[in-house]
Scaffold this active site. Structure first.
Site, PDB file in Angstrom:
ATOM      1  N   LYS A  66       0.803  -1.232   0.000  1.00  0.00           N
ATOM      2  CA  LYS A  66       0.000   0.000   0.000  1.00  0.00           C
ATOM      3  C   LYS A  66       0.838   1.285   0.000  1.00  0.00           C
ATOM      4  O   LYS A  66       0.412   2.294  -0.546  1.00  0.00           O
ATOM      5  CB  LYS A  66      -0.959   0.006   1.195  1.00  0.00           C
ATOM      6  N   ASP A 102     -10.316   3.525   1.989  1.00  0.00           N
ATOM      7  CA  ASP A 102     -10.560   2.850   3.275  1.00  0.00           C
ATOM      8  C   ASP A 102     -11.281   3.755   4.286  1.00  0.00           C
ATOM      9  O   ASP A 102     -12.229   3.321   4.949  1.00  0.00           O
ATOM     10  CB  ASP A 102      -9.239   2.379   3.898  1.00  0.00           C
TER      11      ASP A 102
HETATM   12  P1  NAP Z   1      -0.708  -1.278  10.346  1.00  0.00           P
HETATM   13  O1  NAP Z   1      -0.470  -0.014   9.599  1.00  0.00           O
HETATM   14  O2  NAP Z   1       0.379  -2.297  10.394  1.00  0.00           O
HETATM   15  O3  NAP Z   1      -1.075  -0.830  11.867  1.00  0.00           O
HETATM   16  C1  NAP Z   1      -1.158  -1.796  12.866  1.00  0.00           C
HETATM   17  C2  NAP Z   1      -1.742  -1.176  14.136  1.00  0.00           C
HETATM   18  O4  NAP Z   1      -1.974  -2.250  15.050  1.00  0.00           O
HETATM   19  C3  NAP Z   1      -0.829  -0.186  14.864  1.00  0.00           C
HETATM   20  O5  NAP Z   1      -1.610   0.777  15.524  1.00  0.00           O
HETATM   21  C4  NAP Z   1      -0.116  -1.106  15.862  1.00  0.00           C
HETATM   22  O6  NAP Z   1       0.373  -0.437  17.014  1.00  0.00           O
HETATM   23  C5  NAP Z   1      -1.255  -1.999  16.270  1.00  0.00           C
HETATM   24  N1  NAP Z   1      -0.837  -3.272  16.828  1.00  0.00           N
HETATM   25  C6  NAP Z   1      -0.215  -4.285  16.171  1.00  0.00           C
HETATM   26  N2  NAP Z   1       0.002  -5.323  17.019  1.00  0.00           N
HETATM   27  C7  NAP Z   1      -0.485  -4.933  18.238  1.00  0.00           C
HETATM   28  C8  NAP Z   1      -0.582  -5.563  19.503  1.00  0.00           C
HETATM   29  N3  NAP Z   1      -0.097  -6.810  19.711  1.00  0.00           N
HETATM   30  N4  NAP Z   1      -1.166  -4.893  20.522  1.00  0.00           N
HETATM   31  C9  NAP Z   1      -1.664  -3.648  20.340  1.00  0.00           C
HETATM   32  N5  NAP Z   1      -1.612  -2.986  19.148  1.00  0.00           N
HETATM   33  C10 NAP Z   1      -1.029  -3.631  18.108  1.00  0.00           C
HETATM   34  O7  NAP Z   1      -2.002  -2.049   9.818  1.00  0.00           O
HETATM   35  P2  NAP Z   1      -3.275  -1.419   9.067  1.00  0.00           P
HETATM   36  O8  NAP Z   1      -3.013  -1.347   7.611  1.00  0.00           O
HETATM   37  O9  NAP Z   1      -3.691  -0.185   9.779  1.00  0.00           O
HETATM   38  O10 NAP Z   1      -4.370  -2.575   9.252  1.00  0.00           O
HETATM   39  C11 NAP Z   1      -4.893  -2.878  10.537  1.00  0.00           C
HETATM   40  C12 NAP Z   1      -5.997  -3.933  10.391  1.00  0.00           C
HETATM   41  O11 NAP Z   1      -7.092  -3.397   9.689  1.00  0.00           O
HETATM   42  C13 NAP Z   1      -5.569  -5.189   9.628  1.00  0.00           C
HETATM   43  O12 NAP Z   1      -6.029  -6.324  10.343  1.00  0.00           O
HETATM   44  C14 NAP Z   1      -6.315  -5.080   8.314  1.00  0.00           C
HETATM   45  O13 NAP Z   1      -6.653  -6.353   7.780  1.00  0.00           O
HETATM   46  C15 NAP Z   1      -7.563  -4.323   8.739  1.00  0.00           C
HETATM   47  N6  NAP Z   1      -8.180  -3.572   7.623  1.00  0.00           N
HETATM   48  C16 NAP Z   1      -9.478  -3.820   7.328  1.00  0.00           C
HETATM   49  C17 NAP Z   1     -10.083  -3.135   6.281  1.00  0.00           C
HETATM   50  C18 NAP Z   1     -11.505  -3.431   5.921  1.00  0.00           C
HETATM   51  O14 NAP Z   1     -11.881  -3.158   4.765  1.00  0.00           O
HETATM   52  N7  NAP Z   1     -12.348  -3.902   6.816  1.00  0.00           N
HETATM   53  C19 NAP Z   1      -9.354  -2.191   5.535  1.00  0.00           C
HETATM   54  C20 NAP Z   1      -8.014  -1.925   5.898  1.00  0.00           C
HETATM   55  C21 NAP Z   1      -7.439  -2.629   6.957  1.00  0.00           C
HETATM   56  P3  NAP Z   1       1.892   0.124  17.087  1.00  0.00           P
HETATM   57  O15 NAP Z   1       1.854   1.484  16.445  1.00  0.00           O
HETATM   58  O16 NAP Z   1       2.193   0.167  18.525  1.00  0.00           O
HETATM   59  O17 NAP Z   1       2.769  -0.844  16.339  1.00  0.00           O
END
Ligand code: NAP
Length: 275
Positions: A66, A102
Site C-alpha cells: 500500500k 478505506d
Molecule cells: P498497520 O499499519 O500495520 O497498523 C497496525 C496497528 O496495530 C498499529 O496501531 C499497531 O500499534 C497496532 N498493533 C499491532 N500489534 C499490536 C498488539 N499486539 N497490541 C496492540 N496494538 C497492536 O495495519 P493497518 O493497515 O492499519 O491494518 C490494521 C488492520 O485493519 C488489519 O487487520 C487489516 O486487515 C484491517 N483492515 C481492514 C479493512 C476493511 O476493509 N475492513 C481495511 C483496511 C485494513 P503500534 O503502532 O504500537 O505498532
C-alpha cells in the site's frame, strides 16, 4: 475489448475482492473481469509497469504494497496523501492515479449504525487504516475523537494531524465508560488467543463497538464487547464500501452494497443483521 481489473498483494489467494467486483460487473451488465495477482515486494515496479502495458482499467493494492506502490504511480489524490497509502488505482488515459477509499468506506459503514456527530469516539490504533479513518471521521463532521495506541507517540502524532485528542492505553481503559463509540483498528484480532488491544472491562452498556478486522467475522474484540452489552459492527461493511467507492471510480456505477454485505457476511460464516 473486454476490460479487466485486478488486486495485487502478497499473499493474495484469500482476497474476497475478485468475488465482490466480478459479482458487481455481472449485476451491472459490464463485460469485465477482476483478477487476483500475486506480486512479491521485489517485483512491484515490474508488476505496475505490466499492469500499465497490458491495459488494466484499474486495480486494488493490498498488503504489503500500500505504501511501496506510490513511487510507481503517476500521481496520488488527497485521501492517499493523507493516509500515505494507496488501496485503489484508477487509470486515466495512460496515467495511473492512486487513491485510498478505506477511510470513507469505514465512515459509510459506521453511518449504517446511526451515530451522532457529537458522539464521543475512541479510535484504538494509529496504523495505516487508523490514519484513513481519523481523517475521514474529521471530514464527516465527527467532532469528538480520541486516539489511543500501543505506541503512544504515534497516537499523539495522528491526533495532532487530525485535530483530535490522544490518550495513553491505560487512561483510555480507565475512562472507556465515557465513550459512545469504540473503534478497533489494530491488526490484533485475527487469532483467538491474542490479547485484546484494549480492555473492554469499563465499556458502557449500549456503546457501539466497531472492529475493522472482518476475518474472522466474530473477532475476540466483538465477542467481548457483546458480553459487556455493547452494540457491535464488524469490518465487512468497511470492506464492501471501500470496494464500492473504487468500483464507482472505475465504472461510474454505484453497486449494490447492501446485498454484498449480506453475501460476504454469510460467506464468512456470520449472521447478517439488517440495522
Ligand atoms: P498497520 O499499519 O500495520 O497498523 C497496525 C496497528 O496495530 C498499529 O496501531 C499497531 O500499534 C497496532 N498493533 C499491532 N500489534 C499490536 C498488539 N499486539 N497490541 C496492540 N496494538 C497492536 O495495519 P493497518 O493497515 O492499519 O491494518 C490494521 C488492520 O485493519 C488489519 O487487520 C487489516 O486487515 C484491517 N483492515 C481492514 C479493512 C476493511 O476493509 N475492513 C481495511 C483496511 C485494513 P503500534 O503502532 O504500537 O505498532
Amino acid at each position: 475489448m473486454k476490460k479487466w481489473y485486478a488486486v495485487i498483494g502478497d499473499p493474495i489467494a484469500h482476497s474476497l475482492s475478485p468475488f465482490m467486483h466480478d459479482t458487481w460487473f455481472q449485476e451491472n451488465g459490464i463485460d469485465a473481469s477482476f483478477l487476483p495477482i500475486h506480486v512479491e515486494p521485489s517485483k512491484l515496479k515490474e508488476a505496475c509497469e505490466s499492469l500499465q502495458l497490458l491495459g488494466a482499467g484499474g486495480f486494488n493494492v493490498t498488503l504489503p504494497h500500500k505504501q511501496a506502490i506510490m513511487p510507481f504511480l503517476d500521481g496520488i489524490d488527497e485521501a492517499a496523501s493523507e493516509m500515505n497509502a494507496v488501496n485503489t488505482v484508477v487509470r486515466n488515459g495512460k496515467n495511473f492515479k492512486g487513491s485510498n477509499t478505506d477511510g470513507d468506506g469505514f465512515v459509510q459503514s459506521l453511518l449504517t449504525a446511526d451515530p451522532r456527530t457529537d458522539d464521543k469516539i475512541i479510535l484504538v490504533g494509529a496504523g495505516g487504516a487508523a490514519r484513513g479513518i481519523a481523517f475521514a471521521l474529521n471530514r464527516a463532521g465527527f467532532s469528538d475523537v480520541t486516539i489511543t495506541n500501543r505506541t503512544f507517540r504515534r497516537a499523539e502524532e495522528l491526533a495532532e494531524e487530525t485535530a483530535s485528542e490522544s490518550m495513553t492505553k491505560s487512561d483510555a481503559e480507565q475512562n472507556l465508560g465515557g465513550f459512545d463509540i469504540i473503534i478497533q483498528t489494530t491488526s490484533v484480532g485475527l487469532a483467538e488467543d491474542e490479547a485484546l488491544p484494549i480492555s473492554l472491562e469499563n465499556a458502557k452498556t449500549g456503546a457501539l463497538a466497531v472492529d475493522i478486522v472482518y476475518n474472522p467475522i466474530d473477532t475476540p474484540f466483538l465477542k467481548k464487547a457483546e458480553e459487556k452489552g455493547c452494540r457491535t459492527l464488524n469490518g465487512v461493511g468497511m470492506f464492501v464500501y471501500q470496494g464500492a467507492i473504487g468500483f464507482e471510480k472505475w465504472t461510474g456505477i454505484k453497486p449494490d452494497t447492501e446485498k454484498m454485505i449480506k453475501v460476504i457476511t454469510e460467506k464468512l460464516g456470520g449472521n447478517y443483521v439488517n440495522r
